[in-house]
Design a protein around this motif. Sequence first.
Motif, PDB file in Angstrom:
ATOM      1  N   ALA A 231       6.532  -7.368  14.509  1.00 14.33           N
ATOM      2  CA  ALA A 231       7.108  -7.568  15.844  1.00 14.33           C
ATOM      3  C   ALA A 231       7.173  -6.227  16.556  1.00 14.33           C
ATOM      4  O   ALA A 231       7.643  -5.250  15.983  1.00 14.33           O
TER       5      ALA A 231
ATOM      6  N   HIS B 134       0.831  -1.198   0.000  1.00  9.68           N
ATOM      7  CA  HIS B 134       0.000   0.000   0.000  1.00  9.68           C
ATOM      8  C   HIS B 134       0.862   1.242   0.000  1.00  9.68           C
ATOM      9  O   HIS B 134       1.355   1.653   1.042  1.00  9.68           O
TER      10      HIS B 134
ATOM     11  N   ILE C 235       0.263   1.918  10.789  1.00  9.03           N
ATOM     12  CA  ILE C 235       1.569   1.272  10.985  1.00  9.03           C
ATOM     13  C   ILE C 235       2.319   1.735  12.233  1.00  9.03           C
ATOM     14  O   ILE C 235       3.260   1.072  12.653  1.00  9.03           O
ATOM     15  N   TRP C 236       1.920   2.872  12.824  1.00 10.24           N
ATOM     16  CA  TRP C 236       2.625   3.323  14.032  1.00 10.24           C
ATOM     17  C   TRP C 236       1.814   3.093  15.312  1.00 10.24           C
ATOM     18  O   TRP C 236       2.266   3.444  16.412  1.00 10.24           O
TER      19      TRP C 236
ATOM     20  N   LEU D  98       8.683  -6.950   6.339  1.00 14.69           N
ATOM     21  CA  LEU D  98       7.646  -5.898   6.449  1.00 14.69           C
ATOM     22  C   LEU D  98       8.174  -4.483   6.232  1.00 14.69           C
ATOM     23  O   LEU D  98       7.586  -3.708   5.494  1.00 14.69           O
ATOM     24  N   GLY D  99       9.270  -4.165   6.890  1.00 15.77           N
ATOM     25  CA  GLY D  99       9.710  -2.772   6.906  1.00 15.77           C
ATOM     26  C   GLY D  99      10.460  -2.342   5.656  1.00 15.77           C
ATOM     27  O   GLY D  99      10.220  -1.262   5.125  1.00 15.77           O
TER      28      GLY D  99
ATOM     29  N   PHE E 295       8.773  -0.845   2.646  1.00 17.09           N
ATOM     30  CA  PHE E 295       8.293   0.497   2.991  1.00 17.09           C
ATOM     31  C   PHE E 295       9.451   1.493   2.963  1.00 17.09           C
ATOM     32  O   PHE E 295       9.336   2.587   2.429  1.00 17.09           O
ATOM     33  N   ASN E 296      10.557   1.120   3.585  1.00 19.81           N
ATOM     34  CA  ASN E 296      11.691   2.035   3.702  1.00 19.81           C
ATOM     35  C   ASN E 296      12.257   2.400   2.325  1.00 19.81           C
ATOM     36  O   ASN E 296      12.570   3.566   2.071  1.00 19.81           O
TER      37      ASN E 296
ATOM     38  N   SER F 116      -0.056   4.181   2.667  1.00 20.32           N
ATOM     39  CA  SER F 116       0.534   4.304   4.013  1.00 20.32           C
ATOM     40  C   SER F 116       1.905   4.962   3.943  1.00 20.32           C
ATOM     41  O   SER F 116       2.271   5.764   4.808  1.00 20.32           O
TER      42      SER F 116
ATOM     43  N   TRP G  34       3.196   1.505  18.735  1.00 25.67           N
ATOM     44  CA  TRP G  34       4.241   2.128  19.541  1.00 25.67           C
ATOM     45  C   TRP G  34       3.783   3.396  20.269  1.00 25.67           C
ATOM     46  O   TRP G  34       4.491   3.923  21.120  1.00 25.67           O
TER      47      TRP G  34
ATOM     48  N   HIS H 118      -0.938  -9.756  -2.150  1.00 23.47           N
ATOM     49  CA  HIS H 118      -0.415  -9.408  -0.824  1.00 23.47           C
ATOM     50  C   HIS H 118      -0.049 -10.676  -0.035  1.00 23.47           C
ATOM     51  O   HIS H 118      -0.655 -11.727  -0.243  1.00 23.47           O
TER      52      HIS H 118
ATOM     53  N   LEU I 117      10.566   4.406  20.022  1.00 26.40           N
ATOM     54  CA  LEU I 117      11.413   3.459  19.292  1.00 26.40           C
ATOM     55  C   LEU I 117      12.576   4.277  18.725  1.00 26.40           C
ATOM     56  O   LEU I 117      12.340   5.263  18.040  1.00 26.40           O
TER      57      LEU I 117
ATOM     58  N   ASP J  66      13.901  -4.791   9.134  1.00 29.31           N
ATOM     59  CA  ASP J  66      12.910  -5.874   9.127  1.00 29.31           C
ATOM     60  C   ASP J  66      12.632  -6.178   7.650  1.00 29.31           C
ATOM     61  O   ASP J  66      11.856  -5.479   6.998  1.00 29.31           O
TER      62      ASP J  66
HETATM   63  N1  THF Z   1       9.169  -2.491  13.796  1.00 26.11           N
HETATM   64  C1  THF Z   1       9.272  -3.653  13.135  1.00 26.11           C
HETATM   65  N2  THF Z   1       9.321  -4.798  13.804  1.00 26.11           N
HETATM   66  N3  THF Z   1       9.347  -3.681  11.787  1.00 26.11           N
HETATM   67  C2  THF Z   1       9.305  -2.515  11.071  1.00 26.11           C
HETATM   68  O1  THF Z   1       9.364  -2.577   9.823  1.00 26.11           O
HETATM   69  C3  THF Z   1       9.210  -1.281  11.732  1.00 26.11           C
HETATM   70  N4  THF Z   1       9.207  -0.057  11.070  1.00 26.11           N
HETATM   71  C4  THF Z   1       8.474   1.030  11.692  1.00 26.11           C
HETATM   72  C5  THF Z   1       8.706   0.980  13.125  1.00 26.11           C
HETATM   73  N5  THF Z   1       8.945  -0.152  13.765  1.00 26.11           N
HETATM   74  C6  THF Z   1       9.122  -1.310  13.114  1.00 26.11           C
HETATM   75  C7  THF Z   1       6.988   0.872  11.414  1.00 26.11           C
HETATM   76  N6  THF Z   1       6.746   0.510  10.050  1.00 26.11           N
HETATM   77  C8  THF Z   1       4.081  -2.412   8.784  1.00 26.11           C
HETATM   78  C9  THF Z   1       4.900  -1.773   7.880  1.00 26.11           C
HETATM   79  C10 THF Z   1       5.810  -0.811   8.308  1.00 26.11           C
HETATM   80  C11 THF Z   1       5.874  -0.479   9.668  1.00 26.11           C
HETATM   81  C12 THF Z   1       5.065  -1.137  10.576  1.00 26.11           C
HETATM   82  C13 THF Z   1       4.167  -2.098  10.136  1.00 26.11           C
HETATM   83  C14 THF Z   1       3.073  -3.425   8.350  1.00 26.11           C
HETATM   84  O2  THF Z   1       2.447  -4.080   9.159  1.00 26.11           O
HETATM   85  N7  THF Z   1       2.838  -3.603   7.049  1.00 26.11           N
HETATM   86  C15 THF Z   1       1.829  -4.517   6.527  1.00 26.11           C
HETATM   87  C16 THF Z   1       0.499  -3.821   6.418  1.00 26.11           C
HETATM   88  C17 THF Z   1       0.620  -2.479   5.792  1.00 26.11           C
HETATM   89  C18 THF Z   1      -0.590  -1.544   5.868  1.00 26.11           C
HETATM   90  O3  THF Z   1      -1.270  -1.444   6.897  1.00 26.11           O
HETATM   91  O4  THF Z   1      -0.816  -0.862   4.845  1.00 26.11           O
HETATM   92  C19 THF Z   1       2.320  -5.038   5.188  1.00 26.11           C
HETATM   93  O5  THF Z   1       1.836  -6.109   4.802  1.00 26.11           O
HETATM   94  O6  THF Z   1       3.157  -4.417   4.552  1.00 26.11           O
HETATM   95  C20 THF Z   1       9.975   0.200   9.871  1.00 26.11           C
HETATM   96  O7  THF Z   1      10.613   1.388   9.768  1.00 26.11           O
END
Ligand code: THF
Length: 273
Positions: free
Chosen positions: A272, A51, A79-80, A181-182, A185-186, A54, A83, A266, A143, A178
């Motif tokens: 975590a 997505h 996603i936040w 998942l992360g 996004f990053n 987000s 925390w 997906h 964090l 990560d």
């Molecule tokens: N903590 C952990 N364990 N991993 C991370 O990647 C992470 N971040 C940020 C802060 N702490 C972290 C938060 N970023 C998702 C994606 C990025 C995140 C946190 C959660 C996630 O759950 N993604 C799902 C659903 C996405 C949505 O809701 O649109 C996915 O399937 O991608 C990284 O900097």
Amino acid sequence: MQQYLDLMRHVYEHGVDKQDRTGTGTRSVFGYQMRFNLQEGFPLVTTKKLHLRSIIHELIWFLKGETNISYLKENKVSIWDEWADENGNLGPVYGSQWRSWPTPDGKHIDQIAQVIHQLKNNPDSRRIIVSAWNVAEIEKMALPPCHAFFQFYVAPPNKEKGQTKAQLSCQLYQRSADIFLGVPFNIASYALLTMMVAQVCDMEAADFIHTLGDAHLYSNHLEQATLQLTRTPKSLPKLKINPEIKSIFDFRYEDFTLVDYDPHPHIKAEVAV
Ligand code: THF
């Protein structure tokens, strides 16, 4: 996005089993680097659906200097959530350090405004840096920053390659990654930021270089990773940005359009905390 799958495979095959703060357990390597040429398309992972919504909202929220999740909530980005405290606060995380790093004499430094100023006025500088790693404030953060430190680099246009504008690259140091998942996004977030900065400085976005410290697959993501590794990357989408926007602080969600994104389905995974 072959680079991303290569990272995933590398850690899957060569990572060591390592315990972590969250108690989940990981498979991990220390030190890895990827390079994405932003001229080849927008580096959004295609081997699972992501997505971008987000990601865009999170970046706009960082750039606003906000550290309360209310803006994200209003835009249905969760996603936040894990925390934040009961009032939605995260402490002085990214937005706060990017836009108002506190100095010992009680002033605040807007690192983003400074970076834009340097890029426009002194593009050869080797000090065009934003740090979210504020040692004195780590304890107050929900964090500590994972993507902690980034630097911009400007190369003059290469006339032989038909370039007319200066070429802007960005390198990020991410202390903890990560992978499942992360990291997708990053990558997208910093690629987007590089394109936005390039536009407002009248440059062309060149490379995003992603340098990782502890690069890990959580043990409860290994099955998902195995599935993703069976998939073949598709051609990259393009990201269109409203060309009217000339200040880094003026971008809104509506200024971005993703085109030709045709990902594999997906894959769900637990984050975590
Ligand atoms: N903590 C952990 N364990 N991993 C991370 O990647 C992470 N971040 C940020 C802060 N702490 C972290 C938060 N970023 C998702 C994606 C990025 C995140 C946190 C959660 C996630 O759950 N993604 C799902 C659903 C996405 C949505 O809701 O649109 C996915 O399937 O991608 C990284 O900097």
